[in-house]
Each structure stands twice: as C-alpha cells, then as structure tokens.
Design an enzyme around this catalytic site. Structure first.
Site, PDB file in Angstrom:
ATOM      1  CG  HIS A   1     -60.753 -52.570  40.515  1.00  0.00           C
ATOM      2  ND1 HIS A   1     -60.862 -53.155  39.314  1.00  0.00           N
ATOM      3  CD2 HIS A   1     -60.869 -53.690  41.126  1.00  0.00           C
ATOM      4  CE1 HIS A   1     -62.084 -53.562  39.577  1.00  0.00           C
ATOM      5  NE2 HIS A   1     -62.097 -54.230  40.836  1.00  0.00           N
TER       6      HIS A   1
ATOM      7  CG  HIS B   1     -56.235 -55.655  37.956  1.00  0.00           C
ATOM      8  ND1 HIS B   1     -57.490 -55.840  38.923  1.00  0.00           N
ATOM      9  CD2 HIS B   1     -56.651 -55.037  37.076  1.00  0.00           C
ATOM     10  CE1 HIS B   1     -58.380 -55.276  38.805  1.00  0.00           C
ATOM     11  NE2 HIS B   1     -58.116 -54.752  37.768  1.00  0.00           N
TER      12      HIS B   1
HETATM   13  C1  LIG Z   1     -58.217 -53.728  29.854  1.00  0.00           C
HETATM   14  C2  LIG Z   1     -57.355 -53.705  30.952  1.00  0.00           C
HETATM   15  C3  LIG Z   1     -58.821 -53.351  32.053  1.00  0.00           C
HETATM   16  C4  LIG Z   1     -57.825 -53.019  33.369  1.00  0.00           C
HETATM   17  N1  LIG Z   1     -59.481 -52.309  34.024  1.00  0.00           N
HETATM   18  C5  LIG Z   1     -58.498 -51.530  35.553  1.00  0.00           C
HETATM   19  C6  LIG Z   1     -59.615 -50.992  36.177  1.00  0.00           C
HETATM   20  O1  LIG Z   1     -61.076 -50.704  35.832  1.00  0.00           O
HETATM   21  N2  LIG Z   1     -59.719 -50.423  36.954  1.00  0.00           N
HETATM   22  C7  LIG Z   1     -58.162 -50.529  37.719  1.00  0.00           C
HETATM   23  O2  LIG Z   1     -57.674 -49.922  38.908  1.00  0.00           O
HETATM   24  N3  LIG Z   1     -57.117 -51.053  36.670  1.00  0.00           N
HETATM   25  C8  LIG Z   1     -56.870 -51.441  35.544  1.00  0.00           C
HETATM   26  N4  LIG Z   1     -56.889 -51.648  34.777  1.00  0.00           N
HETATM   27  C9  LIG Z   1     -55.199 -52.113  35.065  1.00  0.00           C
HETATM   28  C10 LIG Z   1     -53.776 -50.956  35.066  1.00  0.00           C
HETATM   29  O3  LIG Z   1     -54.727 -49.988  33.757  1.00  0.00           O
HETATM   30  C11 LIG Z   1     -52.939 -50.788  35.099  1.00  0.00           C
HETATM   31  O4  LIG Z   1     -52.946 -51.329  35.819  1.00  0.00           O
HETATM   32  C12 LIG Z   1     -51.996 -50.132  35.082  1.00  0.00           C
HETATM   33  O5  LIG Z   1     -52.390 -48.809  33.424  1.00  0.00           O
HETATM   34  C13 LIG Z   1     -50.948 -49.525  34.638  1.00  0.00           C
HETATM   35  O6  LIG Z   1     -49.440 -48.799  34.369  1.00  0.00           O
HETATM   36  P1  LIG Z   1     -48.701 -48.974  34.493  1.00  0.00           P
HETATM   37  O7  LIG Z   1     -47.766 -47.718  34.609  1.00  0.00           O
HETATM   38  O8  LIG Z   1     -47.667 -49.805  35.453  1.00  0.00           O
HETATM   39  O9  LIG Z   1     -47.830 -49.598  32.568  1.00  0.00           O
HETATM   40  P2  LIG Z   1     -48.924 -48.914  31.337  1.00  0.00           P
HETATM   41  O10 LIG Z   1     -49.975 -47.856  31.971  1.00  0.00           O
HETATM   42  O11 LIG Z   1     -49.477 -50.743  31.209  1.00  0.00           O
HETATM   43  O12 LIG Z   1     -47.678 -48.333  30.650  1.00  0.00           O
HETATM   44  C14 LIG Z   1     -46.682 -48.919  29.889  1.00  0.00           C
HETATM   45  C15 LIG Z   1     -46.249 -48.223  29.232  1.00  0.00           C
HETATM   46  O13 LIG Z   1     -45.479 -48.651  28.296  1.00  0.00           O
HETATM   47  C16 LIG Z   1     -45.251 -48.782  27.117  1.00  0.00           C
HETATM   48  N5  LIG Z   1     -43.834 -49.413  27.097  1.00  0.00           N
HETATM   49  C17 LIG Z   1     -43.679 -50.701  27.151  1.00  0.00           C
HETATM   50  N6  LIG Z   1     -42.451 -51.850  26.866  1.00  0.00           N
HETATM   51  C18 LIG Z   1     -41.721 -50.095  25.824  1.00  0.00           C
HETATM   52  C19 LIG Z   1     -41.134 -50.206  25.505  1.00  0.00           C
HETATM   53  N7  LIG Z   1     -39.637 -51.792  25.590  1.00  0.00           N
HETATM   54  N8  LIG Z   1     -40.660 -48.999  24.819  1.00  0.00           N
HETATM   55  C20 LIG Z   1     -41.152 -47.370  25.313  1.00  0.00           C
HETATM   56  N9  LIG Z   1     -42.908 -47.956  26.054  1.00  0.00           N
HETATM   57  C21 LIG Z   1     -42.979 -49.621  26.301  1.00  0.00           C
HETATM   58  C22 LIG Z   1     -46.429 -49.793  27.152  1.00  0.00           C
HETATM   59  O14 LIG Z   1     -46.828 -49.724  25.400  1.00  0.00           O
HETATM   60  C23 LIG Z   1     -47.785 -48.632  28.153  1.00  0.00           C
HETATM   61  O15 LIG Z   1     -47.671 -47.039  27.196  1.00  0.00           O
HETATM   62  C24 LIG Z   1     -57.026 -52.773  33.543  1.00  0.00           C
HETATM   63  C25 LIG Z   1     -55.952 -53.077  32.014  1.00  0.00           C
HETATM   64  C26 LIG Z   1     -55.959 -53.341  31.170  1.00  0.00           C
HETATM   65  C27 LIG Z   1     -55.249 -53.861  30.667  1.00  0.00           C
END
Ligand SMILES: Cc1cc2nc3c(=O)[nH]c(=O)nc-3n(C[C@H](O)[C@H](O)[C@H](O)COP(=O)(O)OP(=O)(O)OC[C@H]3O[C@@H](n4cnc5c(N)ncnc54)[C@H](O)[C@@H]3O)c2cc1C
Length: 545
Positions: free
Chosen positions: A525, A487
């Site tokens: 979460h 997280h």
């Molecule tokens: C295995 C796992 C289990 C989890 N379980 C839970 C759960 O049960 N409940 C919960 O609430 N949360 C959970 N989480 C956490 C939650 O999924 C994340 O907090 C959330 O997805 C973050 O969202 P975000 O948009 O900040 O980043 P992300 O969803 O990670 O999106 C970032 C995106 O940017 C892309 N990216 C990165 N760098 C670049 C670049 N230079 N150029 C282009 N694209 C790029 C990545 O590939 C990714 O697709 C879990 C996470 C993981 C990894």
C-alpha cells in the site's frame, strides 16, 4: 516576505506535500515555504478522524472522485478514482492500511532510474525515519521507533479487539501452504498481521503527524499553472505559480508539485510541459516537449468478493449487535494480510515487456497478489451491514497494464481525462485469476472455510464462483466487477518526466514530489513508500542534488 512570494512553493498540501514542507522547515526554519491546497482543512469533520468514518469520505466534498473514461478492458465501466481533496490529501481520507513493498520492488525502481537512493537500501533510512513501530522488540535495522507516523497491528491496538474469524483464517491460509511472516519488511511473502496507522483509533493526517507550524498554508485555492521566465542559456525557469483567482505567487528557489497522480500531470500539461502536438491542439503554448507526462498510469486493480458466514450469532461480522465495543472502532475489521508469489509456470508466457529486466515479475523476492478478508461487506454497494456478510480483496501488486492522464481542455477547472486500461495484459489476467482461485480454496475447500463460510454471494447478474469455475468464468467476473484499490501512481515517472533528483527534465526550478514519480509499481500500500519518498526528497532538496 509576503504571501505573494516564498523560497519554496509546494503545490498540493497532501500526504507528500505536507511531509516535505514540514521536513524542509524543520531542517531550515528560516526558509519561507508556502503550501497551496485546492481542498479545505477538514479537521472539523468527525468522519475524517475515525476509521469507520472514512468510508463516508469517498464521494464527499473531500474527494476529487476523478471519473475515468469508459474503460474498454473492463466492460466499458467508468471507474471513480478517489483522491483526497483536503489538507492532508489522501492521508485525510484513506483507510490507513500500512505496508512496504518487497525489497526487490524498490531495487527494480533504483535500477530503472540507475540511482541506488531509490533502492530498498537507499530508502530504508527514510522508512525508519517516518515511523514509530509499535513492537519495540522488532529489528532496529528495519524499523524506526521515533518517527511521526505511529504504526500498530490489529491485535496490539486493543486487547478487546478480537475477531471471531482470526484463528480460522490463519489456519485456512496455513493449511494451503502459506507461511506465517512475523515482520513483513524486506520480504513480505506469507501471512502477516494487518498493520495500520490509526493512533488509538484516531487518524494521523500528514500535517498533524509532522506539524506544519511556521509554514504558510493557503487552502481552498487551486493552482492553475506554473509561470516560467527565461533562465541561463534561455532555459525555461519556474519562477512562480498562478492561482485560480488570478493571483501570482513568486518562488525564489523552487516550485514543487505535490498535487498527486492526477493533479500533477494536469498542472504540468496546463503549464506547457507535455506532448507538444497534444498541447498545441488545445492551444497551450509549449514550454517543453515531454510526451511521457501523464503516461504510465498504474493502480492496484483488485477483485472484491462477498461471502455469507454460517454462524452469524458467533459475532463474526460487522453489524452484529455485540460489535459496539470501543475496541472495534480502533481500526478496520481485518486481521491478516497475505502476500503471495504467483508460480513461475503461471506467469511464464504471460509476462510482457518487462521479461528479463530488473522489473521482471519473475525476479526472485517479488510477490504478485495480496489477499485480505474484511469482516464487513466493505466496498460492495447495496449489501446490508447486518453481521452476516464479509468481503475479500485480491489485489494485483505489480500490474503491467498502463493507462494515462490527459487534458480535457485548456481550462484548469475541467477535470483531466483518465484512461484506466485496467486488466489489459496477460500477466495481470493470469495473476488475478490465480489469486481468486487461492481465495476460493481458502473459503470453500479448507476445513475452517467449510465450517464458517456458507458460500460466495455473486453480484447481480453474475454466476457464483467455485474452485471448479473455468478461468474464462473467473476472468469474466473480474472484468465485470474489478476495481482499483485507490493507489494510482506513475504519471510523472522518474527516469522520464523527472530525474532521480526529482527535477522536471527540460526546465529549471521545478520538481515533483508525490506518487506520480513512481516509475514502476511497488507491491505494498503506497503510504509507507510515499512518506519515505517525501523524507528523502527533503534531504535531496536541501543537499542541493
Ligand atoms: C479512499 C482512499 C483510501 C486509501 N487507502 C489507503 C490505505 O489504506 N493505505 C495506503 O497506503 N494508501 C491508501 N490510499 C492511497 C494514499 O492515500 C495515496 O497514495 C496518497 O495519499 C498519495 O499521496 P500524494 O501526496 O501523492 O497525493 P495526495 O495525498 O492525494 O495529495 C495531493 C494533494 O494535491 C491537491 N491538489 C490537486 N490538484 C491541485 C491543484 N491544482 N492545486 C492545488 N492543490 C491541488 C489535492 O487536493 C491533494 O490534497 C488511499 C487513497 C484513497 C483516496
């Protein structure tokens, strides 16, 4: 416009990136929006749609698996920071656990940035907008019933999804004084049903739930850096991005970074926004001196334990032959989530810099530990899934330890350096020891615990823990085995790197909308909070705040 120019370029098609793009498009379909995502579209991967398949996704090609530097505070271990590398980002590989933090956690966020839009009351319309809550009799002031993300409890998901430890665990927790909380919103304290966002056992990744038709999506393409031109009064203005194949894409309105807690600070730093001295040392031209970029990294560090059950023939744990009913494939093998406040006398003297402030751990209405029991040896390598083992997790909800993300080099293809610095403050140590003692009490001292649990299975080379273990023994175990709950957040913190309007300070035409903007930990979460964040971001951007 061609795919070489857009009104809005969204860097990272993850949970927040897809949600934001969808909402911007729905509000104004004439906008040209491009999402650029480093990973692929994983809709052909069967593991990316099912609850139990998700365990196979960590470490796969859909996971960045960012390694940390050896972490001095956890026995020099290297921690793998899992993060989705696919369209949908974390929403394509996560475990779909769903919870909000306490209202007091969001109020601390709003106070830190002096903007009530980020308080609980400010975010509540967006929590509601994002969800379709399963219980139609739930309080409509707290819940939404028409949003894209469908939320369901374990027991409501299927009448046949009945776990043998459900009643014993409820009794064990209530026997040690935990109160039943039927709807953990506003206040999460107590024992509540485990909530998930699987929809009839299927994943709802952000791009599918919100719909991204009408938006140009470029996958398998990494953004290397942001391009700046000179704006009004010589201020640097983000005018586009450079891709890993050298192509340039021009933004007419804004570039929005949604590349996640590790990707976003990496792109900012590669683009010259960061500590001037550190950037100069790597030969990166400085666009804006912003030493806070990449700092303030936090995660829900946790202590996982393994337990052997006494009556495996009663079908208590995954691996038992009777667990092949379709109902058991509709979510994680878990019934309850327990949120507790650590007593003030344990925290006093352990609390660090936040004492007395709005983000003080001692403030009323906050919980410090979340405990769950999973009816499988989840997350513990090398243990057979044979119906005899279950696992527990005690998670730090409001860690005060902080790490950092920095650059390894000026090459965009090099993964960033991650300093975890887990479990490095007195309050984190005190909270996890307290939480571990509560779990030991439930498992080994309550009457249901004594009836169903044979004992703790200590990791190789470690002594078994018991209620009579010394604090030092519990702390030693946590330093040796503790790990994050995946997280991570906080590395482009609101109030420091971005303003409360999500605009990057010191430059124009650039915002951040993802988990990196959280200035303080939220005791839940992250998904629910991040969907609400992206929903509110769309309003802010279109209202030109
Ligand atoms: C295995 C796992 C289990 C989890 N379980 C839970 C759960 O049960 N409940 C919960 O609430 N949360 C959970 N989480 C956490 C939650 O999924 C994340 O907090 C959330 O997805 C973050 O969202 P975000 O948009 O900040 O980043 P992300 O969803 O990670 O999106 C970032 C995106 O940017 C892309 N990216 C990165 N760098 C670049 C670049 N230079 N150029 C282009 N694209 C790029 C990545 O590939 C990714 O697709 C879990 C996470 C993981 C990894």
């Amino acid at each position: 416009m061609s795919t070489t120019e857009a009104d809005y370029i969204i860097v990272g098609g993850g949970l927040t990136g897809c949600t934001l793009a969808a909402r911007l498009h729905q509000r104004n379909p004439s906008l040209i929006i491009i999402i650029i995502e480093a990973g692929r579209d994983a809709s052909d991967n069967p593991n990316a749609s099912s609850p139990l398949g998700s365990f196979a996704l960590t470490g796969s090609d859909l996971d960045w698996a960012y390694p940390s530097l050896p972490d001095a505070t956890t026995n020099n271990r290297v921690h793998i920071n899992n993060a989705g590398k696919a369209l949908g980002g974390g929403s394509t590989i996560n475990y779909a656990g769903w919870s909000r933090g306490n209202a007091a956690d969001y109020d601390a966020w709003g106070a830190v940035v002096d903007d009530s839009r980020w308080s609980y009351a400010g975010l509540l319309p967006f929590f509601k907008k994002s969800e379709t809550y399963f219980d139609k009799k739930a309080n409509p002031e707290q819940h939404g019933f028409e949003g894209p993300i469908h939320i369901i409890s374990t027991s409501a998901s299927d009448p046949d999804r009945q776990y043998g430890l459900r009643k014993p665990l409820l009794k064990a927790w209530t026997d040690i004084g935990v109160k039943f909380n039927p709807d953990p919103v506003g206040s999460t304290e107590g024992i509540s049903e485990y909530l998930e966002n699987w929809r009839d056992g299927q994943r709802q990744p952000a791009q599918k739930a919100y719909g991204i038709e009408g938006i140009t999506v470029i996958t398998n393409t990494r953004v290397n850096r942001i391009i700046f031109s000179k704006g009004k009064e010589e201020r640097p203005e983000a005018s586009g991005v450079q891709l890993d194949d050298g192509r340039l894409i021009k933004a007419h309105k804004e570039v929005i970074l949604s590349a996640g807690t590790f990707g976003t600070p990496q792109i900012l730093l590669l683009s010259g926004i960061g500590s001037a001295s550190a950037l100069s040392a790597l030969g990166i031209p400085v666009v804006h001196d912003a030493p806070e970029v990449g700092q303030n990294l936090f995660d829900h560090f946790a202590h996982f334990q393994l337990w052997k059950v006494r009556h495996p023939e009663e079908s208590l744990a995954m691996g038992n032959p009777s667990w092949n009913k379709p109902a058991y494939f509709k979510g994680m093998p878990c019934d309850w989530v327990v949120n507790e406040r650590v007593p003030s006398n344990v925290l006093e003297g352990a609390e660090e810099s936040t004492q007395g402030s709005d983000s003080s751990l001692l403030k009323a209405g906050r919980c410090h530990i979340e405990s769950t029991v999973i009816y499988a040896p989840a997350g513990i390598p090398g243990i057979p899934m044979d119906g005899t083992y279950i696992a527990s997790s005690i998670m730090l909800l409001l860690p005060t330890s902080r790490g950092a993300v920095t650059l390894a080099s000026a090459l965009p293809s090099d993964l960033p350096l991650i300093t975890s610095n887990y479990y490095s403050t007195k309050s984190d140590v005190a909270c996890l020891i307290y939480g571990t003692r509560r779990m030991l009490q439930v498992m080994l001292e309550t009457s249901p615990g004594k009836e169903y649990i044979e004992g703790e299975v200590a990791p190789p080379g470690q002594a078994e823990l018991s209620p009579s273990s010394l604090d030092e023994e519990i702390e030693k175990r946590i330093r040796a085995t503790g790990m994050s709950h995946k997280h991570a957040a906080g590395t482009a913190a609101m109030g420091k790197v971005v303003g409360s309007d999500l605009k990057v300070v010191g430059v124009g035409g650039l915002r951040v909308v993802d988990g990196s903007v959280l200035p303080v930990p939220i005791g839940g979460h992250p998904q629910a909070t991040l969907y609400a964040l992206a929903e509110q971001a769309a309003e802010i951007i279109l209202n030109k705040a």
